[in-house]
Design a protein around this motif. Structure first.
Motif: not given
Length: 512
Positions: A465-468
Motif C-alpha cells: 500500500t502506498t502513502e497516498d
C-alpha cells in the motif's frame, strides 16, 4: 435588566423580553427574521409538540443541522419544556452520529438536508425525524408543530437539570457527552452585563450552534434581549459585509477566523466602528495576531480560556492588558484555578516558576460525562477539603501578576479550525486497515487551520500500500473536520523506555 438574579432560565428571559418589546428583533439568518414576540410563541409551540410526543423534563432531543433561526428556536423551545438538547456536528461520520444519538437517548432528531445526507435513510425503529428546512429530510417542522397559540405545560427547572449534552469525541469508541446543567449556562449569562450585552446588542455568530464556543455568546445575547445574526458558513468577505450591514456590536470567533479576516485585502475597507466586544476561545491565539486585531479592529478583545466541561475560566481583556497578550489572562470572578503536579499534588501559587496541570472550579461545571461515571472520575480532582475541580489536561504557569501562560497540552488533542480532534480516534481508524502495524497521529502548525493532524504509520512487512492510497482511505472514513493533512511511513515509532510514543519527536520530523 442589567443585573441577574441568582438563578433563572434563559427561556423565561425570552418570555420577559417578548412581553416588554415583542417587535424587537431576536434572530436573523440568511432567509428569515424573527422578533421576540414570534420567537416566544414559536418556543411555546415547540415545547407543546415535544410534550404531546410524550417527552418529559430530563429527556433529550438531538439536533444535527446548519445554524438557522429554526435550529435556535427548537433549542430554546426544548429548554422551555425542561428537555435537554444534544447538538451534533453534521461533519461527523454516520457511525459516529448514530452512536451519539443513541448515547444521548434522544427521543426526536431534528435535521436539515445536509445532515440527513450524512446520517443516511432512517431504518426500522429509528426515532422520529423533523426537517428544520422544510425538506424531505423528515417530517416538516411546520406540520409537526402544535397549533398557533398552543401553550406547553409549565415545568420546574433546577440548576442541576440537564441543559445540553455536548459531544467531544471523534469517530470511534465510546462517544463522550458532556452534560451541562442549567446552572452552568446561567453562570455564563450572569457575566453578560460586564461585556455590554443588552437590548441594543447585535451579535454575529459564524461558528456553529453545536459548538460550546458559540453557545457561550449566543445565550447571553438573548438573555439580555439582544439580536443574534446567524451565519451558517463562515467566509471572510461575507462576514465583513454582514458586520457592516447589521452594525454588529459583539462576536465570537476562533483564532483561525481572526487570522483570515485580518489577512483579507478588503478588511480595512469595511466600517466596523459599531463593535464593542469581540470574543475568542477554543484554540491557541497567537500574541501577534491579538496585537493586530487590537490595532485595526475597533472595540475590546476578550479571550476566554476554559473547557466545555467547565471548571473555571481565565479571561484576558486584551485591550486592557496589551503587555499580557502571550497569556490567557486571569481567573474569572468565581473561578478557582490551580495547578497540580504529576502526582496530583497542588502547586502553591507562590511557586511561580513551577508549571503544572491546570485544574478549575466554578459554578459553571459539567454534571459529568453522560452515562460514563469512570470517565467523569478521571476528569475530576479534589483538593484537601474535598472541593471538586475539573482537570484540563493543559500545562501552564502563573506569573507574578496572576496571569496564566499555557505551554503544552498533556492530552494530545489537536485543535484545527476551532474543532477538537482526538488523535486516538484517528489512530483507531488507521489500525483498521490491513497495511497498518502501528501508528501515531500528531498535530502540527498550520497557517490555514491553526493546527492540522499528520499521521505516522509503520507498515506491515511485505504490504505494498502506498502513502497516498492509505491517506485517501483513512480520510474517507473520517469526518471532514478530522481529516489528515499528510501521512508518512516510518520504520519504527520513537518510544520512551516505558513504551510511550514520543510525539514531540514526530512533530519535529514534520518540520525537517
Amino acid at each position: 435588566m442589567n443585573t441577574m438574579q441568582e438563578f433563572g432560565t434563559i427561556a423565561q428571559r425570552v418570555r420577559e423580553h417578548a412581553a416588554q418589546a415583542p417587535r424587537r428583533i431576536a434572530l436573523i439568518d440568511n432567509e428569515r427574521v424573527l422578533d421576540y414576540g414570534a420567537l416566544d410563541a414559536l418556543m411555546d409551540r415547540i415545547a407543546a409538540s415535544l410534550q404531546q410526543g410524550g417527552l418529559k423534563p430530563g429527556d433529550a432531543i438531538a439536533v444535527c443541522a446548519a445554524s438557522s433561526v429554526n435550529y435556535a428556536a427548537v433549542f430554546l423551545g426544548a429548554l422551555r419544556a425542561g428537555i435537554a438538547v444534544a447538538p451534533l456536528a453534521p461533519g461527523s461520520t454516520p457511525a459516529s452520529l448514530a452512536r451519539m444519538i443513541d448515547d444521548a437517548e434522544a427521543r426526536v432528531l431534528f435535521v436539515d438536508t445536509g445532515a440527513a445526507e450524512v446520517i443516511g435513510a432512517p431504518v426500522e425503529g429509528s426515532i422520529p425525524r423533523i426537517a428544520l428546512d422544510g425538506s424531505k429530510a423528515g417530517r416538516s417542522l411546520d406540520e409537526w408543530l402544535a397549533p398557533v397559540g398552543a401553550q406547553p405545560e409549565a415545568v420546574e427547572v433546577q440548576p442541576s437539570s440537564p441543559f445540553n449534552i455536548i459531544y467531544s469525541s471523534g469517530t470511534t469508541g465510546e462517544p463522550k457527552g458532556i452534560v451541562q446543567g442549567h446552572g452552568m449556562r446561567w453562570a455564563h449569562v450572569q457575566r453578560g452585563a460586564k461585556y455590554g450585552y443588552g437590548p441594543g446588542t447585535v451579535t454575529l455568530l459564524s461558528t456553529p450552534l453545536y459548538s460550546n464556543t458559540t453557545l457561550v455568546v449566543f445565550f447571553p445575547t438573548l438573555a439580555f434581549g439582544g439580536c443574534v445574526v446567524l451565519m451558517p458558513k463562515f467566509d471572510a468577505l461575507g462576514y465583513l459585509q454582514l458586520a457592516e450591514q447589521h452594525r454588529v456590536t459583539h462576536t465570537m470567533l476562533v483564532p483561525v477566523q481572526y487570522q483570515r479576516l485580518m489577512a483579507h485585502p478588503r478588511f480595512d475597507a469595511h466600517d466596523l466602528s459599531s463593535f464593542r466586544f469581540k470574543f475568542s476561545t477554543s484554540a491557541p491565539f497567537n500574541a501577534a495576531l491579538k496585537a493586530d486585531v487590537l490595532e485595526r479592529w475597533p472595540g475590546g478583545l476578550i479571550e476566554f480560556y476554559g473547557m466545555t466541561e467547565g471548571g473555571g475560566t481565565c479571561i484576558l481583556e486584551a485591550h486592557l492588558h496589551p503587555g499580557k497578550l502571550h497569556t490567557v489572562g486571569c481567573p474569572a470572578e468565581g473561578s478557582d484555578i490551580r495547578l497540580i503536579d504529576e502526582e496530583a499534588r497542588e502547586i502553591p501559587r507562590a511557586n511561580i516558576e513551577q508549571a503544572g496541570e491546570v485544574v478549575g472550579h466554578s459554578a459553571g461545571m459539567m454534571t459529568g460525562y453522560h452515562r460514563q461515571p469512570a470517565k467523569t472520575r478521571e476528569a475530576e480532582w479534589f483538593d484537601a477539603t474535598g472541593k471538586r475541580f475539573i482537570r484540563t489536561g493543559d500545562v501552564g504557569r502563573f506569573d507574578a501578576d496572576g496571569f496564566l501562560t499555557l505551554f503544552d497540552r498533556k492530552k494530545d488533542m489537536i485543535i484545527s479550525g476551532g474543532f477538537n480532534i482526538y488523535p486516538s480516534d484517528l489512530e483507531a481508524v488507521l489500525r483498521g486497515h490491513a497495511a497498518v502495524a502501528d501508528t501515531a497521529v500528531v498535530g502540527v502548525p498550520s497557517e490555514q487551520w491553526g493546527e492540522t493532524p499528520v499521521a505516522f504509520v509503520v507498515r506491515r512487512e511485505g504490504d505494498g500500500t502506498t502513502e497516498d492510497a492509505l491517506l485517501q482511505w483513512v480520510n474517507a472514513q473520517l469526518g471532514k473536520t478530522q481529516r489528515l493533512a499528510h501521512l508518512h511511513f516510518i520504520d519504527e515509532l520513537p518510544r520512551s523506555a516505558i513504551g510511550k510514543v514520543l510525539k514531540r519527536e514526530l512533530r519535529e520530523l514534520v518540520g525537517r
